[in-house]
Design an enzyme around this catalytic site. Structure first.
Site, PDB file in Angstrom:
ATOM      1  CE  LYS A 116      -4.189  -1.905   2.077  1.00  0.00           C
ATOM      2  NZ  LYS A 116      -3.815  -3.302   2.023  1.00  0.00           N
ATOM      3  CD  GLU A 200      -4.466   5.701   4.093  1.00  0.00           C
ATOM      4  OE1 GLU A 200      -3.913   5.469   3.015  1.00  0.00           O
ATOM      5  OE2 GLU A 200      -5.653   5.419   4.341  1.00  0.00           O
ATOM      6  CG  HIS A 235     -11.873  -1.725   9.820  1.00  0.00           C
ATOM      7  ND1 HIS A 235     -12.186  -0.400   9.704  1.00  0.00           N
ATOM      8  CD2 HIS A 235     -11.266  -1.873  11.025  1.00  0.00           C
ATOM      9  CE1 HIS A 235     -11.775   0.242  10.801  1.00  0.00           C
ATOM     10  NE2 HIS A 235     -11.228  -0.632  11.607  1.00  0.00           N
ATOM     11  NE  ARG A 292      -8.593  -9.479  -3.536  1.00  0.00           N
ATOM     12  CZ  ARG A 292      -9.660  -8.936  -2.987  1.00  0.00           C
ATOM     13  NH1 ARG A 292     -10.833  -9.029  -3.583  1.00  0.00           N
ATOM     14  NH2 ARG A 292      -9.580  -8.283  -1.844  1.00  0.00           N
TER      15      ARG A 292
END
Length: 654
Positions: A116, A200, A235, A292
């Protein structure tokens, strides 16, 4: 086009790929672990090979074994599904090196988006909007703490190699950071073998909007509209819909263009999903790209009329995209819910067991079910607890919501805990109906979505009582008249009282036998069995359509769109029984002990973390129920334990 492909996956996605392959005349090869020997995807495939023991790392993650099966079976290509090896660059590279087509993006694209932090830097160069954060390589805890302080709380710690909601922690203040970081890194190491994290800014009440993209080898890239995946717990998504209720035509174009820019930046080929987080002002920021097919791809298929697995196969075989951007359809509205074997009222703990009953609505142009299990199959602790995906389509969002509520009301599951009642409440919630869905909705509306046990309506117990009499009558049809329980007496009517328990509630239902029917109070009642579980019940002037499934002493009453679980209290069965209790803290689910967090003899406060266990892709911390002493641990780190097994000898103190 390929003649034979191997599906390097299990469960509903393996069954989904098999369905498209059958349509195209492509033979399929399944792989399975020892725990999945009788699984539905094994039964559906043309041939199947065992690749190892139950644990994923010894079976579905064995690159060498899967490549060996490809060669042995003569499969020309591999479809990785999602999860497991679907975003593993080493697997894609191994396929390439062995002359096997990987039905997915090139290795360099997986590599670019796999980490990421590196992907964020790449997106910044491509001018794709980013959330403020830290994506650096330095993982010193004190540096990470300073970066979180700089960004400003709340922040989100994310596993750099993560996905599917794993390795993520929301931190609301500096005092929580160290513990959250350690927990996130531990889960990341377990799930992905990499504890690198990024930090973040955590947006308040954000929406999770994602764009489905496709690209071919000729360099054409298009987007297939957006999906809203904001309804999440831990999440992880539980409800998805397309199109997103908050996105207008102008924003759809802007997000689609940004998603295509992101795909082009890594030379993408095949199906991919670019995930954005959006605020209430309409701003959107890149989160990650999943290289994907997504779990929620059916809602895109429902509003476009396209088969995305077929597109994957054709593009992998060298064909061009069949449509241009201007030709992409957008018709009506689709909603998908993920039906999990879990118990929402217990913090969504996974549930295991055999599906004694699994009935769903009939498939149609409006209703679709993607599943990897059938009635009689077992939900084990080894893999994700998803039972099925239920998808509906209608011309408007309002009609799709009603369609979903009807489909959920027709869904009957007995044998494991599940979230069907919870999903019905969520889809029927005012905020969801109005399109006011953000990632914090479920936690914020917890009281409404998981209400405390309340007294059940009298008709639930009346239906259970009449169903019990119906079961008994059928069981005794061939028995001696002396053992009949139909209430017949030479003189007068017979009254029978049946007792049921539901949680803390106990209810007696008195029924008088009257001719071929019954009397409940002064109202005539009758019951007619329409199938093995469906009943037509008349009580006075009221007609009730219900279903009752018996499992041991439990009666599962499906009435009014919800499932109610009652226990029939038979005094003859329980005569002479005594209650037995066990001390100590017990395992709330089957799983593996990851870490012991205290020391024997330690005095701890209420809520102190005692140990961490992991099961079904979820990490769970067991806390002290009150102030007391940890006398001893009854397990060790690394142990596999069953549900209900004592874990800690805990002595409470006043």
């Amino acid at each position: 086009m390929f003649k034979k492909i191997l599906i390097a996956n299990r469960g509903e996605i393996a069954c989904r790929v098999i369905a498209t392959c059958r349509k195209l005349g492509i033979r399929t090869v399944a792989v399975y672990s020892e725990a999945d020997a009788g699984a539905r995807h094994v039964r559906l495939a043309d041939e199947a090979y065992c690749v190892g023991p139950a644990t994923s790392r010894e079976s579905y993650l064995r690159i060498d074994r899967i490549i060996e099966v490809c060669k042995q079976s003569g499969a020309q290509a591999v479809h990785p599904g999602y999860g497991f090896l679907s975003e593993n660059e080493s697997f894609a590279q191994a396929c390439e090196q062995n002359g096997i087509v990987f039905i997915g993006p090139p290795v360099h694209s997986i590599r670019a988006m796999g980490l990421k932090s590196a992907a964020k830097a790449l997106m910044q160069q491509a001018k794709v909007p980013l959330v403020p954060g830290y994506h650096g390589a330095d993982q010193d805890p004190s540096l990470l703490q300073r970066e979180a302080d700089r960004i400003g709380y709340p922040v989100l710690i994310k596993a750099s190699a993560g996905g599917g909601g794993k390795g993520m922690r929301v931190v609301n203040g500096p005092d929580e950071f160290a513990a959250a970081l350690a927990s996130c890194q531990r889960e990341a190491r377990t799930s992905f073998g990499d504890d690198h994290v990024l930090i973040e800014k955590y947006l308040l009440q954000p929406r999770h909007i994602e764009i489905q993209v496709f690209a071919d080898k000729a360099g054409h890239t298009i987007s297939l509209n957006e999906r809203d995946c904001s309804a999440q717990r831990r999440h992880q998504k539980v409800v998805e819909e397309a199109p997103a209720p908050s996105v207008d035509a102008k924003q759809r174009v802007a997000m689609g263009r940004a998603a295509c820019d992101a795909a082009r930046a890594v030379g993408y080929v095949g199906a991919g999903t670019v995930e954005f987080i959006a605020d209430s002002a309409g701003n959107f920021y890149f989160m990650e790209m999943n290289t994907r097919l997504q779990v929620e791809h059916p809602v895109t298929e429902m509003i476009t009329g396209l088969d995305l697995v077929e597109w994957q196969l054709r593009i992998a075989a060298g064909e061009d995209l069949p449509l241009t951007q201007e030709q992409v359809p957008l018709n009506g509205h689709a909603i998908e819910v993920r039906i999990y074997a879990e118990e929402p009222e217990k913090g969504f703990l996974p549930s295991v067991g055999r599906l004694a009953c699994f009935k769903t609505p009939a498939p149609s142009a409006h209703v679709r079910l993607d599943t990897g299990v059938e009635q009689g199959d077992e939900i084990t602790p080894h893999y994700d607890p998803m039972i099925a995906k239920l998808i509906v389509w209608d011309r408007t969002r309002e009609a799709a919501i009603e369609r979903m509520l009807g489909a959920l009301a027709e869904t009957r599951i007995v044998g494991v805990g599940h979230n069907v009642n919870f999903l019905s409440r969520l889809v029927d919630h005012a905020a969801f109906r109005e399109g006011r869905v953000d990632t914090g909705l479920i936690e914020r509306e917890r009281a409404a979505l998981m209400p405390a046990a309340t007294e059940l309506p009298p008709e639930v117990f009346q239906v259970a009582a009449l169903a019990q009499l119906s079961f008994e009558r059928e069981q005794n049809q061939s028995a001696s008249p002396w053992s009949a329980t139909d209430g017949w007496r030479i003189n007068g009517a017979q009254t029978r009282t049946l007792q049921f328990a539901a949680g803390e509630q106990t209810k007696n239902v008195s029924i008088r036998y009257s001719g071929n029917g019954y009397l409940i109070g002064d109202q005539p009642a009758s019951v007619q069995r329409l199938s093995d579980s469906d009943l037509r019940i008349d009580i006075g002037q009221r007609h009730i359509n219900a279903a009752v499934v018996k499992a041991g002493e439990q009666m599962h009453v499906f009435l009014g769109g919800f499932q109610h679980v009652l226990t029939y209290v038979d005094p003859l069965v329980h005569a002479g029984e005594t209650e037995e209790t066990h001390g100590g803290l017990t395992a709330p689910m089957p799983g593996k002990i990851i870490a012991l967090l205290s020391e024997p003899g330690a005095e701890v406060a209420k809520g102190a973390p005692l140990l961490v266990m992991e099961a079904m892709k979820m990490e769970l911390t067991v806390f002290a129920p009150g102030k007391g002493k940890v006398v001893s641990y009854l397990c060790n780190a690394g142990d596999q334990v069953k549900e209900g097994v004592p874990l800690v000898d805990f002595l409470a103190s006043s």
